[in-house]
Write a protein that holds these residues in place. Structure first.
Motif, PDB file in Angstrom:
ATOM      1  N   ALA A  53       0.833  -1.197   0.000  1.00 25.11           N
ATOM      2  CA  ALA A  53       0.000   0.000   0.000  1.00 25.11           C
ATOM      3  C   ALA A  53       0.868   1.248   0.000  1.00 25.11           C
ATOM      4  O   ALA A  53       1.986   1.259   0.514  1.00 25.11           O
ATOM      5  CB  ALA A  53      -0.927  -0.009   1.214  1.00 25.11           C
ATOM      6  N   LEU A  54       0.323   2.306  -0.598  1.00 30.57           N
ATOM      7  CA  LEU A  54       0.988   3.610  -0.622  1.00 30.57           C
ATOM      8  C   LEU A  54       0.187   4.566   0.246  1.00 30.57           C
ATOM      9  O   LEU A  54      -1.012   4.746   0.041  1.00 30.57           O
ATOM     10  CB  LEU A  54       1.068   4.148  -2.057  1.00 30.57           C
ATOM     11  N   GLU A  55       0.842   5.159   1.221  1.00 29.92           N
ATOM     12  CA  GLU A  55       0.175   6.123   2.078  1.00 29.92           C
ATOM     13  C   GLU A  55       0.192   7.504   1.411  1.00 29.92           C
ATOM     14  O   GLU A  55       1.239   7.993   1.019  1.00 29.92           O
ATOM     15  CB  GLU A  55       0.851   6.189   3.446  1.00 29.92           C
ATOM     16  N   MET A  56      -0.989   8.131   1.311  1.00 27.95           N
ATOM     17  CA  MET A  56      -1.092   9.445   0.682  1.00 27.95           C
ATOM     18  C   MET A  56      -2.409  10.073   1.106  1.00 27.95           C
ATOM     19  O   MET A  56      -3.475   9.488   0.906  1.00 27.95           O
ATOM     20  CB  MET A  56      -1.013   9.323  -0.842  1.00 27.95           C
ATOM     21  N   ASP A  57      -2.324  11.275   1.693  1.00 24.89           N
ATOM     22  CA  ASP A  57      -3.535  11.931   2.139  1.00 24.89           C
ATOM     23  C   ASP A  57      -4.156  12.736   0.996  1.00 24.89           C
ATOM     24  O   ASP A  57      -3.603  12.841  -0.106  1.00 24.89           O
ATOM     25  CB  ASP A  57      -3.258  12.831   3.342  1.00 24.89           C
ATOM     26  N   ALA A  58      -5.314  13.328   1.259  1.00 24.80           N
ATOM     27  CA  ALA A  58      -6.058  14.047   0.210  1.00 24.80           C
ATOM     28  C   ALA A  58      -5.289  15.255  -0.302  1.00 24.80           C
ATOM     29  O   ALA A  58      -5.345  15.577  -1.489  1.00 24.80           O
ATOM     30  CB  ALA A  58      -7.426  14.477   0.749  1.00 24.80           C
ATOM     31  N   ALA A  59      -4.549  15.926   0.593  1.00 31.39           N
ATOM     32  CA  ALA A  59      -3.796  17.109   0.161  1.00 31.39           C
ATOM     33  C   ALA A  59      -2.699  16.733  -0.821  1.00 31.39           C
ATOM     34  O   ALA A  59      -2.491  17.410  -1.833  1.00 31.39           O
ATOM     35  CB  ALA A  59      -3.198  17.814   1.383  1.00 31.39           C
ATOM     36  N   ARG A  60      -2.002  15.647  -0.569  1.00 32.97           N
ATOM     37  CA  ARG A  60      -0.950  15.209  -1.487  1.00 32.97           C
ATOM     38  C   ARG A  60      -1.542  14.713  -2.802  1.00 32.97           C
ATOM     39  O   ARG A  60      -0.947  14.905  -3.864  1.00 32.97           O
ATOM     40  CB  ARG A  60      -0.112  14.109  -0.836  1.00 32.97           C
ATOM     41  N   ILE A  61      -2.695  14.084  -2.732  1.00 29.72           N
ATOM     42  CA  ILE A  61      -3.351  13.620  -3.966  1.00 29.72           C
ATOM     43  C   ILE A  61      -3.715  14.803  -4.853  1.00 29.72           C
ATOM     44  O   ILE A  61      -3.479  14.796  -6.065  1.00 29.72           O
ATOM     45  CB  ILE A  61      -4.596  12.777  -3.623  1.00 29.72           C
TER      46      ILE A  61
END
Length: 386
Positions: A53-61
């Motif tokens: 899995a890749l961790e990425m929040d909405a801001a980075r997306i």
């Protein structure tokens, strides 16, 4: 001699240790077999494969420009791809024309400016405005005189000086004066006559932005000349052209989608023309848009209509750009609560920028579409670091 004997003893102990270690490594190698290193490498690669899995929040997306889209249900063979145009609804577009012949003496808005409903955007000095204003003033004067005459006849009648027929005649004159006053007032309001009676106003009936401006200060225009066009970007619909055969497969209420750089915009079929155009040989499908998104009036777009067969048939589909190749396998990055999970999929037929997924996904999941290759690159960087 005694010191030399101790050095010899130390060298002999080290040599013995080397022999023991070497013998143990040989025994382990014989027991493990020649294929053991390859199996260990394969196990390590499997542990760090496409399922990480890749961790990425909405801001980075959002900062990366990654677009998300839901997994669509149905078979691609039952979908209809058509070209469409974004147009304003009857309540979302207005033409502002001159109401009388005259010279443009004032322009308050330019192309692209915002406008409110009821706002005057231009003034036209006109003889017709003067005539309407004069008729209105005359009618008001006659109305005042008729009211005074009726009041006088009422007093005389109450004093039994005049007959009833004189009173009734005064009442009739007042009714006629009131009707004339209403007519002239309505004419003045329709022409947007100014208070001084010299000019007529060009008024916008809706709120929006000026999309066309043909008004030039000092120019002479005739009644009916188009001066402005106002459009409300939130009041739009889509007109799509389909063949006669495809039109028979579409019904009001069918689901549709519009692919834009910002993502997909959902729509619903509102109606279909009963016949086809004589020149294009195509029927027109009217779509109601759920949310404006990035649509603008006049924009040309591609529309995908999901017929009833497409909605009831098995299978799911995603945009082709959502499919990435990782370690020789085709994967789709599925959105999770903390980021993305690369899920291996089996791809079936491809059509008009979409791909049928026969295994690996279910309808309703959210996947990365545009710029999904950035997730693939991030996954590769993680593997190198690992």
């Amino acid at each position: 001699m005694k010191r030399l004997t101790n050095q010899q003893r130390l060298l002999g102990g080290a040599a013995a240790a080397v022999i023991v270690l070497g013998g143990g490594f040989a025994v382990w190698s014989m027991t493990r077999g020649p294929e053991a290193p390859a199996e260990a490498a394969a196990e390590a690669e499997e542990e760090h494969g496409a399922g990480e899995a890749l961790e990425m929040d909405a801001a980075r997306i959002q900062a990366a420009g990654i677009i998300l889209a839901p997994v669509g249900s149905g078979s691609l063979s039952a979908e209809i791809v058509a070209q469409g145009t974004v147009v304003g609804t009857p309540q979302g577009e207005a033409v502002l024309a001159a109401r009388a012949d005259g010279v443009i003496t004032g322009v308050s808005l330019r192309l692209g400016d915002s406008v409110r409903a009821g706002q005057t955007v231009a003034l036209i000095e006109s003889r017709e405005a003067s005539s309407i204003a004069a008729e209105r003033a005359t009618a008001q004067a006659r109305l005042t005189a008729a009211r005074q005459a009726l009041a006088r006849e009422q007093r005389l009648f109450d004093s039994q000086i005049t007959a009833r027929q004189d009173l009734e005649a005064a009442q009739t004159v007042l009714a006629e004066a009131e009707a004339e006053a209403r007519r002239t007032s309505s004419a003045a309001a329709a022409a947007r006559v100014s208070g001084d009676g010299r000019s007529t106003g060009v008024v916008s009936p809706i709120s929006g932005r000026v999309t066309v401006s043909n008004a030039t200060l000092g120019a002479f225009v005739t009644a009916g000349t188009e001066l402005f066009r106002v459009a409300n970007a939130s009041q739009i619909e889509v007109q799509a052209s389909v063949s006669a055969d495809d039109a028979g497969r579409i019904a009001p209420g069918d689901r549709a989608s519009i692919t834009l750089p910002e993502g997909e915009v959902q729509a619903t079929v509102r109606s279909i023309t009963p016949g086809v155009d004589a020149e294009s040989r195509a029927a027109t499908v009217l779509l109601t848009v759920s949310g404006v998104g990035g649509l603008r009036p006049g924009q040309a777009i591609a529309v995908r209509i999901y017929t009833r067969d497409a909605q009831t048939s098995a299978g799911v589909s995603v945009p082709e750009e959502a499919i990435q190749t990782v370690e020789g396998r085709e994967v789709v990055f599925v959105r999770t609560a903390t980021g993305f999970n690369p899920v291996p999929v089996i791809v079936g037929q491809r059509s008009a920028g979409r791909a049928q997924i026969t295994s690996g996904l279910t309808a309703g999941q959210t996947v990365a579409t545009r710029n999904a290759f950035l997730l693939k690159a991030a996954l590769g960087a993680g593997e190198v670091e690992h």
